[in-house]
Each structure stands twice: as structure tokens, then as C-alpha cells.
Design a protein around this motif. Structure first.
Motif, PDB file in Angstrom:
ATOM      1  N   TRP A  27      16.594  23.086 -23.704  1.00 18.91           N
ATOM      2  CA  TRP A  27      16.931  23.378 -22.307  1.00 18.91           C
ATOM      3  C   TRP A  27      17.330  24.840 -22.157  1.00 18.91           C
ATOM      4  O   TRP A  27      16.792  25.560 -21.300  1.00 18.91           O
ATOM      5  CB  TRP A  27      18.075  22.458 -21.905  1.00 18.91           C
ATOM      6  N   HIS A  28      18.252  25.308 -22.985  1.00 15.75           N
ATOM      7  CA  HIS A  28      18.776  26.662 -22.806  1.00 15.75           C
ATOM      8  C   HIS A  28      17.833  27.734 -23.340  1.00 15.75           C
ATOM      9  O   HIS A  28      17.826  28.856 -22.816  1.00 15.75           O
ATOM     10  CB  HIS A  28      20.165  26.752 -23.422  1.00 15.75           C
ATOM     11  N   THR A 140      27.293  31.798 -19.941  1.00 12.18           N
ATOM     12  CA  THR A 140      26.927  32.068 -21.330  1.00 12.18           C
ATOM     13  C   THR A 140      25.653  31.345 -21.748  1.00 12.18           C
ATOM     14  O   THR A 140      24.798  31.908 -22.437  1.00 12.18           O
ATOM     15  CB  THR A 140      28.076  31.668 -22.269  1.00 12.18           C
ATOM     16  N   TRP A 141      25.512  30.092 -21.326  1.00  6.96           N
ATOM     17  CA  TRP A 141      24.384  29.277 -21.753  1.00  6.96           C
ATOM     18  C   TRP A 141      23.261  29.233 -20.732  1.00  6.96           C
ATOM     19  O   TRP A 141      22.166  28.765 -21.034  1.00  6.96           O
ATOM     20  CB  TRP A 141      24.862  27.851 -22.060  1.00  6.96           C
ATOM     21  N   ALA A 174      25.741  22.209 -13.538  1.00  5.89           N
ATOM     22  CA  ALA A 174      25.494  20.790 -13.274  1.00  5.89           C
ATOM     23  C   ALA A 174      25.417  20.009 -14.584  1.00  5.89           C
ATOM     24  O   ALA A 174      25.948  18.887 -14.694  1.00  5.89           O
ATOM     25  CB  ALA A 174      24.203  20.625 -12.477  1.00  5.89           C
ATOM     26  N   GLN A 175      24.757  20.585 -15.580  1.00  4.33           N
ATOM     27  CA  GLN A 175      24.668  19.949 -16.894  1.00  4.33           C
ATOM     28  C   GLN A 175      26.058  19.698 -17.465  1.00  4.33           C
ATOM     29  O   GLN A 175      26.368  18.608 -17.953  1.00  4.33           O
ATOM     30  CB  GLN A 175      23.876  20.824 -17.851  1.00  4.33           C
ATOM     31  N   ARG A 176      26.892  20.708 -17.392  1.00  5.88           N
ATOM     32  CA  ARG A 176      28.251  20.595 -17.936  1.00  5.88           C
ATOM     33  C   ARG A 176      29.052  19.523 -17.203  1.00  5.88           C
ATOM     34  O   ARG A 176      29.768  18.730 -17.817  1.00  5.88           O
ATOM     35  CB  ARG A 176      28.926  21.959 -17.820  1.00  5.88           C
ATOM     36  N   LEU A 210      16.074  13.887 -18.429  1.00  8.14           N
ATOM     37  CA  LEU A 210      15.026  14.289 -17.501  1.00  8.14           C
ATOM     38  C   LEU A 210      15.188  15.750 -17.072  1.00  8.14           C
ATOM     39  O   LEU A 210      14.201  16.486 -16.948  1.00  8.14           O
ATOM     40  CB  LEU A 210      15.035  13.376 -16.271  1.00  8.14           C
ATOM     41  N   LEU A 211      16.428  16.177 -16.855  1.00  6.12           N
ATOM     42  CA  LEU A 211      16.674  17.572 -16.476  1.00  6.12           C
ATOM     43  C   LEU A 211      16.283  18.515 -17.615  1.00  6.12           C
ATOM     44  O   LEU A 211      15.719  19.589 -17.375  1.00  6.12           O
ATOM     45  CB  LEU A 211      18.144  17.770 -16.108  1.00  6.12           C
ATOM     46  N   SER A 212      16.579  18.110 -18.836  1.00  2.55           N
ATOM     47  CA  SER A 212      16.181  18.920 -19.982  1.00  2.55           C
ATOM     48  C   SER A 212      14.663  19.043 -20.050  1.00  2.55           C
ATOM     49  O   SER A 212      14.119  20.158 -20.193  1.00  2.55           O
ATOM     50  CB  SER A 212      16.711  18.291 -21.274  1.00  2.55           C
TER      51      SER A 212
END
Length: 228
Positions: A27-28, A140-141, A174-176, A210-212
């Protein structure tokens, strides 16, 4: 219950795969590809080196440091191995960054310094955890990899890169916000039956997966658009 939805059964080589947090690392690293693809001039070689640097620093170094703080993934990797992985991978990433700054643009020097500091400060929760927050995670990410890749390829920043960085920061935030309660429920809540926890976790972890995948596919689409 497993420590993470993507973790493998503990032991041997499986611990090293789990340590990489594969869906989150992909993802990142996708933000690196997005930043490089948005640059006015397509430079796949620079994208490749930037991906390698962030893969070392974030994919290996950051996660090795994170595992040293309380074993959140419950791996059996010896502490000395984790320290060695963290030191070598982060040092290699910084070395790549310094060479890139020397050859491509001196504007990368501040990025290299900031990246080296943040990967340690965030994951070891230095300064009382001041840098271990949702906002710093998003920067950062999310924003940082995208802006660094854009800068490496374009040698300057444009307003479009800032807009893309905002996208990466918001998505990472949002992920966090999704992953933090999931992590707490998996690793620290033990008075709720396993079946009930699994039912509560399933929709959120499916959304994270799914977001990844969606972010990776966006990066692939942008790279292919530049390559054709």
C-alpha cells in the motif's frame, strides 16, 4: 487468534514474511509509484531506486523496530536479528538517498534526513511518542513517500504533487483509524469470545484489504499509463 489478518502461522521463515506486513507495505510503496508517475518526466530508473529505498526503510526497518516494542506480531525472530535488520536496512536506504541527492538533486538531502529521523522516532515512539500519532503516520507513511518520489523524478515540487500528497495523507489517516481498533481487538482484548471478535473484525479487515489492493492497482495503472 492471529496477531494480524495477514499474519502467517508463527515460526521459521513465516515470521519474516509476517514482519513485512505485506498488504500495508505494498500500500505505502504504491505512493512512491504514484509520485513518480505524476512527475512531468517519466524516470522509471529513479522510481526503482526510490522504491528500493522505501522498501528497505519502511518495509523492513520500520517493521523490525516496531516488533522490538512488545512483539505486536508475536514473531519468534531473535531481538539481535531484529536490531540488525533495522540497522542495515535503514542505513542502506539512507545511503541510496544520499547518492540520489548527489546525482539528481540536492533537494533530496533534507528528505533523506527527515526520513531517517522519522522512521526511528515513529516506530520506537521516541520523545514520549510525540511522533507516534495518526497525523504523523499520515505524513510519514502517506504524503512523504509520494513527495519524495515526485521530487526525485521532477527535481522540484508542483502544486499537483501537493494535492496528490494530500490524497496519500488522507487515505493513510483513514487506514490508521480503521487499523488501530482492529489491532487492539486482536491483540489486547481477551474477554470477548473469539467468534464474536472475528465477526466484528471481518468487515473492517476486508475493507482494509480492499483499500490496499485498490491503492496498488491505482499505482499500477498510473505506471502503465506512463510506460505506454
Amino acid at each position: 487468534m492471529r496477531s494480524a489478518w495477514y499474519s502467517l502461522r508463527p515460526g521459521a521463515w513465516r515470521d519474516y514474511v509476517t514482519l513485512l506486513h505485506p498488504p500495508y507495505t505494498a500500500w505505502h510503496l504504491s505512493y512512491v509509484a504514484v509520485g513518480a508517475a505524476l512527475a512531468p518526466r517519466w524516470r522509471p530508473d529513479r522510481m526503482g531506486w526510490t522504491l528500493l529505498a522505501f522498501g528497505l526503510a519502511l518495509g523492513i526497518g520500520a517493521h523490525a523496530l516496531d516488533e522490538l516494542r512488545g512483539r505486536p506480531l508475536s514473531t519468534q525472530i531473535p531481538e539481535r536479528v531484529l536490531w540488525t535488520l533495522a540497522a542495515l536496512s535503514i542505513a542502506a536506504a539512507i545511503a541510496i538517498g544520499v547518492v540520489a541527492a548527489h546525482r539528481w538533486t540536492p533537494w533530496l538531502y533534507p528528505a533523506v534526513a527527515a526520513g531517517g529521523f522519522l522512521v526511528v522516532a515513529y516506530n520506537l515512539e521516541l520523545f514520549g511518542g510525540r511522533f507516534h500519532t495518526d497525523a504523523w503516520f499520515a505524513l510519514t507513511w502517506g504524503a512523504f513517500p509520494l513527495l519524495t518520489a515526485y521530487l526525485a523524478c521532477a527535481q522540484r515540487l508542483h502544486v499537483s504533487a501537493l494535492a496528490a500528497a494530500a490524497f496519500a495523507a488522507l487515505l493513510s489517516h483513514a487506514q490508521r483509524r480503521l487499523s488501530t481498533p482492529v489491532r487492539e481487538l486482536r491483540r489486547r482484548v481477551h474477554d470477548v469470545p473469539v467468534a464474536a471478535r472475528a465477526a466484528a473484525l471481518e468487515p473492517v479487515e476486508t475493507a482494509l484489504g480492499l483499500l490496499s489492493a485498490a491503492t496498488v492497482m491505482l499505482a499500477v495503472a498510473l505506471v502503465l499509463a506512463r510506460w505506454t
